[in-house]
Motif scaffolding. Structure first.
Motif, PDB file in Angstrom:
ATOM      1  N   PRO A  15      33.147  40.694 -46.059  1.00 54.65           N
ATOM      2  CA  PRO A  15      32.649  39.408 -44.969  1.00 54.65           C
ATOM      3  C   PRO A  15      33.457  40.243 -43.495  1.00 54.65           C
ATOM      4  O   PRO A  15      34.228  40.201 -44.271  1.00 54.65           O
ATOM      5  CB  PRO A  15      32.176  38.620 -44.955  1.00 54.65           C
ATOM      6  N   ALA A  16      32.301  40.263 -42.462  1.00 52.40           N
ATOM      7  CA  ALA A  16      34.016  40.864 -40.879  1.00 52.40           C
ATOM      8  C   ALA A  16      34.734  39.465 -40.945  1.00 52.40           C
ATOM      9  O   ALA A  16      35.767  39.033 -40.243  1.00 52.40           O
ATOM     10  CB  ALA A  16      33.374  40.739 -40.482  1.00 52.40           C
ATOM     11  N   SER A  17      33.851  37.943 -41.230  1.00 50.67           N
ATOM     12  CA  SER A  17      34.596  36.747 -40.854  1.00 50.67           C
ATOM     13  C   SER A  17      34.550  35.776 -41.839  1.00 50.67           C
ATOM     14  O   SER A  17      33.151  35.645 -43.080  1.00 50.67           O
ATOM     15  CB  SER A  17      34.156  35.602 -39.851  1.00 50.67           C
ATOM     16  N   VAL A  18      35.327  35.436 -42.164  1.00 49.32           N
ATOM     17  CA  VAL A  18      35.211  33.906 -43.803  1.00 49.32           C
ATOM     18  C   VAL A  18      35.779  32.373 -42.900  1.00 49.32           C
ATOM     19  O   VAL A  18      36.528  32.740 -42.427  1.00 49.32           O
ATOM     20  CB  VAL A  18      36.393  34.558 -44.630  1.00 49.32           C
ATOM     21  N   PRO A  19      35.567  31.163 -44.135  1.00 43.29           N
ATOM     22  CA  PRO A  19      36.034  29.755 -43.909  1.00 43.29           C
ATOM     23  C   PRO A  19      37.627  30.604 -44.185  1.00 43.29           C
ATOM     24  O   PRO A  19      37.786  31.177 -45.015  1.00 43.29           O
ATOM     25  CB  PRO A  19      35.530  29.319 -44.461  1.00 43.29           C
ATOM     26  N   VAL A  20      38.849  29.789 -43.142  1.00 45.12           N
ATOM     27  CA  VAL A  20      39.563  29.851 -43.573  1.00 45.12           C
ATOM     28  C   VAL A  20      40.378  28.533 -44.388  1.00 45.12           C
ATOM     29  O   VAL A  20      40.201  26.953 -43.437  1.00 45.12           O
ATOM     30  CB  VAL A  20      40.613  30.543 -42.213  1.00 45.12           C
ATOM     31  N   PHE A  21      41.026  28.421 -45.294  1.00 46.39           N
ATOM     32  CA  PHE A  21      41.754  27.263 -45.581  1.00 46.39           C
ATOM     33  C   PHE A  21      42.977  27.557 -45.658  1.00 46.39           C
ATOM     34  O   PHE A  21      43.592  27.738 -46.922  1.00 46.39           O
ATOM     35  CB  PHE A  21      41.343  27.111 -47.237  1.00 46.39           C
ATOM     36  N   PRO A  22      43.779  26.579 -44.902  1.00 47.25           N
ATOM     37  CA  PRO A  22      45.014  26.363 -44.971  1.00 47.25           C
ATOM     38  C   PRO A  22      46.417  25.578 -45.770  1.00 47.25           C
ATOM     39  O   PRO A  22      45.292  24.561 -45.917  1.00 47.25           O
ATOM     40  CB  PRO A  22      45.480  25.974 -43.704  1.00 47.25           C
ATOM     41  N   LEU A  23      46.551  26.717 -46.665  1.00 44.38           N
ATOM     42  CA  LEU A  23      47.046  25.824 -47.853  1.00 44.38           C
ATOM     43  C   LEU A  23      49.199  25.735 -48.209  1.00 44.38           C
ATOM     44  O   LEU A  23      48.905  27.379 -48.221  1.00 44.38           O
ATOM     45  CB  LEU A  23      46.706  25.763 -49.591  1.00 44.38           C
ATOM     46  N   GLU A  24      49.939  24.879 -48.079  1.00 42.94           N
ATOM     47  CA  GLU A  24      51.208  25.286 -48.084  1.00 42.94           C
ATOM     48  C   GLU A  24      51.592  25.669 -49.034  1.00 42.94           C
ATOM     49  O   GLU A  24      51.256  24.869 -49.893  1.00 42.94           O
ATOM     50  CB  GLU A  24      51.809  24.038 -46.927  1.00 42.94           C
ATOM     51  N   ALA A  25      52.549  25.788 -49.575  1.00 40.93           N
ATOM     52  CA  ALA A  25      52.709  27.289 -50.625  1.00 40.93           C
ATOM     53  C   ALA A  25      52.108  27.347 -51.827  1.00 40.93           C
ATOM     54  O   ALA A  25      52.537  27.482 -52.661  1.00 40.93           O
ATOM     55  CB  ALA A  25      53.790  25.872 -50.948  1.00 40.93           C
ATOM     56  N   ALA A  26      50.967  28.231 -51.123  1.00 40.71           N
ATOM     57  CA  ALA A  26      50.068  28.174 -52.035  1.00 40.71           C
ATOM     58  C   ALA A  26      49.763  29.906 -52.371  1.00 40.71           C
ATOM     59  O   ALA A  26      49.668  30.500 -50.716  1.00 40.71           O
ATOM     60  CB  ALA A  26      48.403  27.722 -52.237  1.00 40.71           C
ATOM     61  N   LEU A  27      49.616  30.842 -53.173  1.00 41.93           N
ATOM     62  CA  LEU A  27      49.496  32.190 -53.741  1.00 41.93           C
ATOM     63  C   LEU A  27      48.583  31.980 -54.238  1.00 41.93           C
ATOM     64  O   LEU A  27      48.136  32.254 -55.271  1.00 41.93           O
ATOM     65  CB  LEU A  27      51.127  32.205 -53.448  1.00 41.93           C
ATOM     66  N   LEU A  28      47.501  33.051 -53.801  1.00 41.65           N
ATOM     67  CA  LEU A  28      46.836  33.999 -54.292  1.00 41.65           C
ATOM     68  C   LEU A  28      46.585  35.561 -54.386  1.00 41.65           C
ATOM     69  O   LEU A  28      46.379  35.440 -52.980  1.00 41.65           O
ATOM     70  CB  LEU A  28      45.357  33.205 -53.809  1.00 41.65           C
ATOM     71  N   LEU A  29      46.377  35.710 -55.425  1.00 39.02           N
ATOM     72  CA  LEU A  29      46.362  37.121 -55.366  1.00 39.02           C
ATOM     73  C   LEU A  29      45.097  38.097 -56.077  1.00 39.02           C
ATOM     74  O   LEU A  29      43.884  37.101 -56.589  1.00 39.02           O
ATOM     75  CB  LEU A  29      47.669  38.099 -56.301  1.00 39.02           C
TER      76      LEU A  29
END
Length: 223
Positions: A15-29
């Motif tokens: 998609p050209a745009s997405v919902p964003v979920f701010p999460l501190e110290a979270a890492l998804l790869l």
């Protein structure tokens, strides 16, 4: 990159745009798996929205300097990672238990002015991430495993070495990066690494620094 029964090959698959979920110290790869316990109403709504669309959300950290927007919401780092919802369950008390699988990293292009309670942004995906094994041959697997073993030994921890021995280099590097017990700045640095080889080297360096600090702290405590 295949996630479930969906194949992501080019930018047209994203998609050209997405919902964003701010999460501190979270890492998804890419190809990594992240379980999440969703309970805040706006993020419950975000998951509902994603499930009716393409099941994709963007995991991203608040900016490391703590900057905020005029409305009090945190400014966001420039780089995050797309995750596809691969499992979903609703609890009796209204929470959602979901699992995300990483698809590819993205760069924030523009935050959208939306009426939804959750934030949405236009993104520029890192298309090279869709080839999960790109550059994997250059990873110093032995050096990475040596550092990981040393960390586990120093902290009296164990691991599923059978699964680790079977893991491909890309899966190994990204999984160990996500598991690493480091802070927000280190997590962001691992996320933004130019390639798998660089990410592996950074992870080894971080681990060696952590081990040196633990050894120094132990020596100080004995004095």
């Amino acid at each position: 990159m295949q996630v479930g029964n969906v194949q992501y090959r080019t930018a047209d698959d994203l998609p050209a745009s997405v919902p964003v979920f701010p999460l501190e110290a979270a890492l998804l790869l890419p190809a990594g798996r992240m379980p999440l316990n969703i309970f805040e109403p706006r993020y419950l709504e975000m998951i509902d929205h994603a499930l009716t669309q393409d099941r994709l959300i963007g995991i991203i950290q608040p900016r490391l300097d703590g900057a905020t927007r005029p409305n009090g919401e945190p400014e966001l780092c420039e780089v995050g990672c797309l995750g596809r919802i691969t499992s979903f369950a609703e609890t009796g008390d209204g929470r959602y238990l979901i699992s995300l699988q990483g698809v590819c990293r993205f760069r924030l292009a523009e935050e959208l002015d939306v009426k939804t309670p959750f934030r949405q942004s236009r993104i520029t995906p890192f298309i090279t991430d869709l080839d999960i094994e790109a550059g994997a041959a250059a990873v110093d697997r032995d050096g990475l495993l040596k550092a990981f073993r040393a960390y586990l030994k120093a902290n009296e921890m164990d691991a599923d070495w059978d699964s680790i021995s079977r893991a491909e280099n890309a899966t190994l590097v990204n999984a160990l990066s996500m598991m690493a017990p480091y802070g927000a700045a280190e997590k962001q640095a691992l996320l933004e690494a130019a390639d798998l080889k660089t990410r592996a080297e950074m992870l080894v360096a971080m681990t060696e620094i952590a081990l040196a600090r633990e050894s120094e702290d132990f020596s100080t405590s004995l004095q």
